[in-house]
Motif scaffolding. Structure first.
Motif, short mmCIF file in Angstrom:
data_model
loop_
_atom_site.label_atom_id
_atom_site.label_comp_id
_atom_site.label_asym_id
_atom_site.label_seq_id
_atom_site.Cartn_x
_atom_site.Cartn_y
_atom_site.Cartn_z
N ARG A 173 0.83 -1.20 0.00
CA ARG A 173 0.00 0.00 0.00
C ARG A 173 0.86 1.25 0.00
O ARG A 173 0.55 2.23 -0.69
CB ARG A 173 -0.93 0.01 1.22
N SER A 174 1.97 1.20 0.75
CA SER A 174 2.88 2.34 0.78
C SER A 174 3.47 2.59 -0.60
O SER A 174 3.53 3.74 -1.07
CB SER A 174 3.99 2.09 1.80
N ASN A 175 3.89 1.50 -1.26
CA ASN A 175 4.45 1.64 -2.61
C ASN A 175 3.40 2.14 -3.59
O ASN A 175 3.68 2.95 -4.47
CB ASN A 175 5.02 0.30 -3.09
N MET A 176 2.17 1.62 -3.43
CA MET A 176 1.09 2.04 -4.32
C MET A 176 0.76 3.52 -4.11
O MET A 176 0.58 4.27 -5.08
CB MET A 176 -0.15 1.19 -4.07
N ASP A 177 0.70 3.94 -2.84
CA ASP A 177 0.43 5.35 -2.54
C ASP A 177 1.53 6.24 -3.13
O ASP A 177 1.25 7.31 -3.69
CB ASP A 177 0.34 5.58 -1.03
N LYS A 178 2.77 5.76 -3.02
CA LYS A 178 3.90 6.53 -3.57
C LYS A 178 3.77 6.65 -5.08
O LYS A 178 3.97 7.74 -5.65
CB LYS A 178 5.21 5.84 -3.21
N ARG A 179 3.43 5.54 -5.75
CA ARG A 179 3.30 5.56 -7.21
C ARG A 179 2.13 6.44 -7.64
O ARG A 179 2.23 7.18 -8.64
CB ARG A 179 3.11 4.13 -7.73
N ILE A 180 1.02 6.37 -6.90
CA ILE A 180 -0.13 7.21 -7.22
C ILE A 180 0.25 8.68 -7.12
O ILE A 180 -0.10 9.50 -7.99
CB ILE A 180 -1.31 6.89 -6.27
N ASN A 181 0.99 9.04 -6.07
CA ASN A 181 1.43 10.43 -5.91
C ASN A 181 2.34 10.85 -7.06
O ASN A 181 2.26 11.98 -7.54
CB ASN A 181 2.15 10.60 -4.57
N GLU A 182 3.21 9.92 -7.50
CA GLU A 182 4.10 10.23 -8.63
C GLU A 182 3.29 10.48 -9.90
O GLU A 182 3.56 11.43 -10.64
CB GLU A 182 5.08 9.07 -8.85
N ILE A 183 2.30 9.61 -10.15
CA ILE A 183 1.49 9.75 -11.36
C ILE A 183 0.68 11.04 -11.32
O ILE A 183 0.58 11.76 -12.32
CB ILE A 183 0.56 8.53 -11.52
N VAL A 184 0.10 11.34 -10.15
CA VAL A 184 -0.67 12.59 -10.01
C VAL A 184 0.24 13.79 -10.28
O VAL A 184 -0.14 14.73 -10.98
CB VAL A 184 -1.30 12.68 -8.61
N GLY A 185 1.47 13.72 -9.75
CA GLY A 185 2.41 14.81 -9.98
C GLY A 185 2.75 14.97 -11.45
O GLY A 185 2.84 16.09 -11.96
N GLN A 186 2.93 13.83 -12.14
CA GLN A 186 3.23 13.89 -13.57
C GLN A 186 2.06 14.45 -14.37
O GLN A 186 2.25 15.24 -15.31
CB GLN A 186 3.58 12.49 -14.07
#
Length: 208
Positions: free
Chosen positions: A104-117
């Motif tokens: 979940r932590s990795n998924m949250d991190k990836r989601i934040n990265e995608i949102v930022g992009q």
């Protein structure tokens, strides 16, 4: 013959041991008397007495003469749980929980990265017009026949970029500036929405 499982008093003893192991019931604290525990587990006081006796035999609690019992050892509660073959289940569940939390932590991190992009792209291309790819066939008496791309000032007059030319069964990718237009050539272009009318005006028939 169907296995009916351990007796109720044993199941209750195991549940109390689990509560002690989890820290819900603390060492050196008193737990309720038989009547209150009987009401909590919806069993008879005699069943609770047998549960308490089992836990006392395992040196997990000490039954008081007055009422209730004192929790003596969390370690013994853990040993009792392991003896009843649920210790591994607890460890497996704990490992699974840790794995899920990491995922979940990795998924949250990836989601934040995608949102930022997405935000970055939105800001970067906010004022850029979308591009379209269109095709136009040159009529037989077009004004640009026998003229090169340079001579027609194609980009200057239309704002479109020629991606390819389809001629019969051939496809000419990125034709150079000296490419000469022939009847029925199909021009593949890319540009903004306004290029359609500008190209039509450029390649129209000479007699129009």
């Amino acid at each position: 013959m169907k296995n009916i499982g351990p007796p109720v008093y044993s199941q209750i003893a195991l549940d109390i041991a689990v509560r002690i192991a989890r820290g819900e019931l603390k060492e050196n604290t008193k737990i309720s008397g038989r009547s209150k525990m009987a009401s909590e587990y919806n069993v008879s006081p005699e069943t609770i007495r047998r549960s308490f006796q089992l836990l006392q035999d395992m040196k997990i609690i000490e039954v008081l003469q007055s009422s209730g019992a004192i929790i003596k050892s969390r370690d013994n509660a853990l040993k009792y749980i392991e003896r009843n073959n649920i210790g591994d289940d607890f460890r497996n569940l704990k490992r699974e929980l840790n794995t899920l939390l990491k995922e979940r932590s990795n998924m949250d991190k990836r989601i934040n990265e995608i949102v930022g992009q997405i935000i970055d792209y939105s800001e970067r291309y906010r004022n850029i017009k979308p591009l379209y790819t269109l095709e136009f066939e040159i009529p037989e008496n077009s004004s640009i026949l026998k003229k090169s791309i340079t001579e027609t000032k194609f980009w200057q007059n239309t704002g479109a970029t020629i991606v390819a030319i389809k001629r019969s069964d051939d496809i000419i990718l990125s034709p150079g500036p000296h490419f000469v237009f022939e009847p029925h050539d199909i021009i593949v272009v890319t540009g903004d929405m306004g290029i359609a009318q500008r190209i039509q005006d450029l390649i129209k028939n000479c007699d129009q």
